[in-house]
Scaffold this motif. Structure first.
Motif, PDB file in Angstrom:
ATOM      1  N   PHE A  98       0.833  -1.190   0.000  1.00 12.88           N
ATOM      2  CA  PHE A  98       0.000   0.000   0.000  1.00 12.88           C
ATOM      3  C   PHE A  98       0.875   1.250   0.000  1.00 12.88           C
ATOM      4  O   PHE A  98       1.822   1.346   0.779  1.00 12.88           O
ATOM      5  CB  PHE A  98      -0.926  -0.013   1.217  1.00 12.88           C
ATOM      6  CG  PHE A  98      -1.675  -1.305   1.363  1.00 12.88           C
ATOM      7  CD1 PHE A  98      -2.819  -1.548   0.634  1.00 12.88           C
ATOM      8  CD2 PHE A  98      -1.200  -2.311   2.207  1.00 12.88           C
ATOM      9  CE1 PHE A  98      -3.493  -2.759   0.746  1.00 12.88           C
ATOM     10  CE2 PHE A  98      -1.868  -3.513   2.329  1.00 12.88           C
ATOM     11  CZ  PHE A  98      -3.015  -3.745   1.591  1.00 12.88           C
ATOM     12  N   HIS A  99       0.525   2.208  -0.877  1.00 19.27           N
ATOM     13  CA  HIS A  99       1.366   3.372  -1.077  1.00 19.27           C
ATOM     14  C   HIS A  99       0.491   4.629  -1.114  1.00 19.27           C
ATOM     15  O   HIS A  99      -0.316   4.796  -2.037  1.00 19.27           O
ATOM     16  CB  HIS A  99       2.150   3.237  -2.384  1.00 19.27           C
ATOM     17  CG  HIS A  99       2.846   1.920  -2.525  1.00 19.27           C
ATOM     18  ND1 HIS A  99       4.131   1.708  -2.085  1.00 19.27           N
ATOM     19  CD2 HIS A  99       2.407   0.723  -3.043  1.00 19.27           C
ATOM     20  CE1 HIS A  99       4.471   0.448  -2.327  1.00 19.27           C
ATOM     21  NE2 HIS A  99       3.443  -0.174  -2.903  1.00 19.27           N
ATOM     22  N   ALA A 100       0.635   5.494  -0.120  1.00 17.42           N
ATOM     23  CA  ALA A 100      -0.115   6.748  -0.063  1.00 17.42           C
ATOM     24  C   ALA A 100       0.632   7.802  -0.881  1.00 17.42           C
ATOM     25  O   ALA A 100       1.608   8.394  -0.408  1.00 17.42           O
ATOM     26  CB  ALA A 100      -0.281   7.202   1.383  1.00 17.42           C
ATOM     27  N   GLU A 101       0.188   7.995  -2.114  1.00 16.89           N
ATOM     28  CA  GLU A 101       0.875   8.900  -3.030  1.00 16.89           C
ATOM     29  C   GLU A 101      -0.146   9.649  -3.891  1.00 16.89           C
ATOM     30  O   GLU A 101      -1.267   9.179  -4.103  1.00 16.89           O
ATOM     31  CB  GLU A 101       1.807   8.118  -3.969  1.00 16.89           C
ATOM     32  CG  GLU A 101       2.897   7.315  -3.286  1.00 16.89           C
ATOM     33  CD  GLU A 101       4.047   8.170  -2.778  1.00 16.89           C
ATOM     34  OE1 GLU A 101       4.056   9.389  -3.090  1.00 16.89           O
ATOM     35  OE2 GLU A 101       4.924   7.621  -2.079  1.00 16.89           O
ATOM     36  N   ASN A 102       0.274  10.797  -4.392  1.00 11.57           N
ATOM     37  CA  ASN A 102      -0.487  11.495  -5.420  1.00 11.57           C
ATOM     38  C   ASN A 102      -0.129  10.853  -6.755  1.00 11.57           C
ATOM     39  O   ASN A 102       0.982  11.020  -7.265  1.00 11.57           O
ATOM     40  CB  ASN A 102      -0.136  12.986  -5.425  1.00 11.57           C
ATOM     41  CG  ASN A 102      -0.980  13.776  -6.413  1.00 11.57           C
ATOM     42  OD1 ASN A 102      -1.499  13.238  -7.387  1.00 11.57           O
ATOM     43  ND2 ASN A 102      -1.124  15.057  -6.157  1.00 11.57           N
ATOM     44  N   ILE A 103      -1.059  10.096  -7.310  1.00  9.60           N
ATOM     45  CA  ILE A 103      -0.800   9.309  -8.516  1.00  9.60           C
ATOM     46  C   ILE A 103      -0.342  10.173  -9.684  1.00  9.60           C
ATOM     47  O   ILE A 103       0.501   9.764 -10.487  1.00  9.60           O
ATOM     48  CB  ILE A 103      -2.067   8.500  -8.880  1.00  9.60           C
ATOM     49  CG1 ILE A 103      -2.325   7.429  -7.811  1.00  9.60           C
ATOM     50  CG2 ILE A 103      -1.942   7.863 -10.258  1.00  9.60           C
ATOM     51  CD1 ILE A 103      -3.704   6.813  -7.883  1.00  9.60           C
ATOM     52  N   LEU A 104      -0.872  11.373  -9.768  1.00 15.01           N
ATOM     53  CA  LEU A 104      -0.552  12.244 -10.896  1.00 15.01           C
ATOM     54  C   LEU A 104       0.874  12.769 -10.841  1.00 15.01           C
ATOM     55  O   LEU A 104       1.419  13.225 -11.853  1.00 15.01           O
ATOM     56  CB  LEU A 104      -1.540  13.412 -10.954  1.00 15.01           C
ATOM     57  CG  LEU A 104      -3.003  13.031 -11.200  1.00 15.01           C
ATOM     58  CD1 LEU A 104      -3.881  14.265 -11.148  1.00 15.01           C
ATOM     59  CD2 LEU A 104      -3.163  12.308 -12.531  1.00 15.01           C
ATOM     60  N   LYS A 105       1.485  12.713  -9.658  1.00 17.54           N
ATOM     61  CA  LYS A 105       2.849  13.230  -9.516  1.00 17.54           C
ATOM     62  C   LYS A 105       3.876  12.120  -9.301  1.00 17.54           C
ATOM     63  O   LYS A 105       5.076  12.370  -9.336  1.00 17.54           O
ATOM     64  CB  LYS A 105       2.914  14.207  -8.339  1.00 17.54           C
ATOM     65  CG  LYS A 105       2.075  15.456  -8.544  1.00 17.54           C
ATOM     66  CD  LYS A 105       2.203  16.410  -7.356  1.00 17.54           C
ATOM     67  CE  LYS A 105       1.382  17.681  -7.577  1.00 17.54           C
ATOM     68  NZ  LYS A 105       1.504  18.616  -6.427  1.00 17.54           N
ATOM     69  N   TYR A 106       3.412  10.898  -9.103  1.00 18.31           N
ATOM     70  CA  TYR A 106       4.319   9.783  -8.794  1.00 18.31           C
ATOM     71  C   TYR A 106       4.942   9.244 -10.085  1.00 18.31           C
ATOM     72  O   TYR A 106       4.274   9.108 -11.112  1.00 18.31           O
ATOM     73  CB  TYR A 106       3.550   8.681  -8.078  1.00 18.31           C
ATOM     74  CG  TYR A 106       4.431   7.589  -7.511  1.00 18.31           C
ATOM     75  CD1 TYR A 106       5.034   7.734  -6.278  1.00 18.31           C
ATOM     76  CD2 TYR A 106       4.636   6.409  -8.217  1.00 18.31           C
ATOM     77  CE1 TYR A 106       5.833   6.735  -5.746  1.00 18.31           C
ATOM     78  CE2 TYR A 106       5.432   5.401  -7.701  1.00 18.31           C
ATOM     79  CZ  TYR A 106       6.030   5.579  -6.470  1.00 18.31           C
ATOM     80  OH  TYR A 106       6.824   4.577  -5.953  1.00 18.31           O
ATOM     81  N   ASN A 107       6.210   8.914 -10.033  1.00 22.63           N
ATOM     82  CA  ASN A 107       6.906   8.348 -11.192  1.00 22.63           C
ATOM     83  C   ASN A 107       6.889   6.823 -11.124  1.00 22.63           C
ATOM     84  O   ASN A 107       7.704   6.208 -10.440  1.00 22.63           O
ATOM     85  CB  ASN A 107       8.351   8.858 -11.243  1.00 22.63           C
ATOM     86  CG  ASN A 107       8.431  10.330 -11.576  1.00 22.63           C
ATOM     87  OD1 ASN A 107       7.700  10.820 -12.427  1.00 22.63           O
ATOM     88  ND2 ASN A 107       9.319  11.045 -10.898  1.00 22.63           N
ATOM     89  N   PHE A 108       5.946   6.219 -11.820  1.00 21.12           N
ATOM     90  CA  PHE A 108       5.861   4.760 -11.848  1.00 21.12           C
ATOM     91  C   PHE A 108       6.946   4.200 -12.770  1.00 21.12           C
ATOM     92  O   PHE A 108       7.282   4.808 -13.784  1.00 21.12           O
ATOM     93  CB  PHE A 108       4.479   4.312 -12.338  1.00 21.12           C
ATOM     94  CG  PHE A 108       3.362   4.686 -11.413  1.00 21.12           C
ATOM     95  CD1 PHE A 108       3.099   3.932 -10.288  1.00 21.12           C
ATOM     96  CD2 PHE A 108       2.585   5.811 -11.653  1.00 21.12           C
ATOM     97  CE1 PHE A 108       2.072   4.285  -9.429  1.00 21.12           C
ATOM     98  CE2 PHE A 108       1.556   6.168 -10.808  1.00 21.12           C
ATOM     99  CZ  PHE A 108       1.305   5.405  -9.689  1.00 21.12           C
ATOM    100  N   GLU A 109       7.452   3.042 -12.400  1.00 23.99           N
ATOM    101  CA  GLU A 109       8.501   2.413 -13.195  1.00 23.99           C
ATOM    102  C   GLU A 109       7.938   1.982 -14.554  1.00 23.99           C
ATOM    103  O   GLU A 109       6.974   1.208 -14.621  1.00 23.99           O
ATOM    104  CB  GLU A 109       9.065   1.204 -12.457  1.00 23.99           C
ATOM    105  CG  GLU A 109      10.212   0.513 -13.179  1.00 23.99           C
ATOM    106  CD  GLU A 109      10.765  -0.657 -12.395  1.00 23.99           C
ATOM    107  OE1 GLU A 109      11.353  -1.559 -13.037  1.00 23.99           O
ATOM    108  OE2 GLU A 109      10.611  -0.688 -11.157  1.00 23.99           O
ATOM    109  N   PRO A 110       8.517   2.422 -15.650  1.00 24.44           N
ATOM    110  CA  PRO A 110       7.998   2.070 -16.978  1.00 24.44           C
ATOM    111  C   PRO A 110       8.081   0.564 -17.235  1.00 24.44           C
ATOM    112  O   PRO A 110       9.054  -0.092 -16.867  1.00 24.44           O
ATOM    113  CB  PRO A 110       8.922   2.841 -17.927  1.00 24.44           C
ATOM    114  CG  PRO A 110       9.499   3.948 -17.104  1.00 24.44           C
ATOM    115  CD  PRO A 110       9.637   3.371 -15.719  1.00 24.44           C
TER     116      PRO A 110
END
Length: 328
Positions: A139-151
């Motif tokens: 579980f990760h509390a993050e702002n999805i629009l600003k988070y850098n997901f691993e491509p």
């Protein structure tokens, strides 16, 4: 477009009685992100939501899986991704993660990563996971629009009732979802795909009111109030933006955008074009009454009316499995 309606004024009164004055004050914040967060970041919300009605859940199961007693999580687990040694899942806007927890429980070889801005809801999910001794979900509390997901990391990107909270859907799917998927990766949704800001057509509102006429007055008393839901007027844009700026902000683009970028593996219409609005705030009258003949008759009559509406109108809710185009 409806800017302000009687439905909005009634909803403010209802929210005051159901969730209290502090909740209403939270909607006066200038920061739109904080207003959105206040809509979700409560551990216990006492309300009468349409999805609480057991017969509606059975109806969804039947429409998606063909069996009223088989959930879509069970259907996915039985029919997809069983040959892979490991399946990496990115769940976006997962909230309390009830569906993600169930998928992790049914599929020990899945590694589910849940992202949401509500740290409070994710903390509940984390406690549930610990209680079930699940080690394949995080579980990760993050702002999805600003988070850098691993491509290219994930086999599946999953949304349950959350994709409609994202704006610029075409861009979001391309720059976040597709970029995060492996070649051949899949998008799975169980999602509202209807009108932006719930701006229903006059015909849909007419059908919603037809359905309300089927329900006897005692079953139309609104939860925690002395009001009765005799009519439905439709939602106004102003109140929706104030209450939650993200609500259905670009929902009309979801299906066109998915069809632009993905091949359809499965797509099932779930409806709810009438049910969502008809039973909002009065669903408590239909919970725990499975043996009540009158209430069963009422539910069947409303279901039939929705089926009649859906014959010539697109479904507001869709379950779908899609694969990125150009991959197998």
């Amino acid at each position: 477009m409806r800017l302000l309606t009687l439905e909005d004024l009634r909803d403010i009164y209802i929210k005051f009685h159901q969730r209290g004055l502090p909740f209403l004050f939270s909607k006066l914040k200038i920061d739109s992100f904080q207003r959105t967060k206040s809509a979700f970041n409560e551990k216990e919300i006492k309300a009468a939501n349409f999805w609480n009605i057991p017969e509606i859940r059975l109806r969804w199961n039947e429409l998606v899986t063909g069996n009223p007693h088989t959930t879509y999580e069970e259907y996915l687990s039985e029919n997809y991704f069983q040959d892979a040694a490991e399946v990496k899942v990115l769940a976006l806007g997962s909230g309390v993660c009830s569906h993600e927890l169930r998928l992790a429980e049914l599929n020990p070889h899945w590694k589910v990563e849940c992202f949401d801005f509500s740290d409070q809801l994710l903390s509940i999910a984390d406690e549930i996971a610990k209680g079930k001794d699940l080690h394949n979900i995080s579980f990760h509390a993050e702002n999805i629009l600003k988070y850098n997901f691993e491509p290219g990391k994930y086999d599946i990107v999953f949304f349950h009732a959350s994709l409609h909270h994202f704006e610029n859907i075409f861009q979001f799917l391309k720059e976040v979802v597709i970029k995060s998927l492996k070649p051949g990766g899949c998008l799975i949704i169980n999602e509202f795909v209807g009108k932006n800001r719930l701006q229903y057509s006059k015909k849909q509102i007419q059908y919603i009111n037809k359905a309300l006429q089927i329900i006897p007055k005692p079953y139309k008393r609104i939860y925690k109030t002395n009001l009765y839901k005799n009519s439905y007027y439709g939602s106004g844009v102003v109140r929706m933006i104030i209450a939650d700026p993200s609500e259905c902000v670009d929902s009309e683009s979801i299906i066109p955008a998915i069809h632009e970028y993905f091949e359809t593996v499965e797509e099932k219409a779930i409806g709810n074009n009438l049910l969502q609005s008809v039973f909002k705030d009065i669903a408590h009258h239909f919970v725990g009454n499975e043996s009540n003949v009158e209430k069963q008759r009422i539910l069947k009559a409303v279901f039939q009316l929705e089926d009649d509406f859906l014959k010539n109108n697109p479904s507001d809710f869709v379950f779908g499995i899609y694969r990125v185009k150009g991959t197998k």
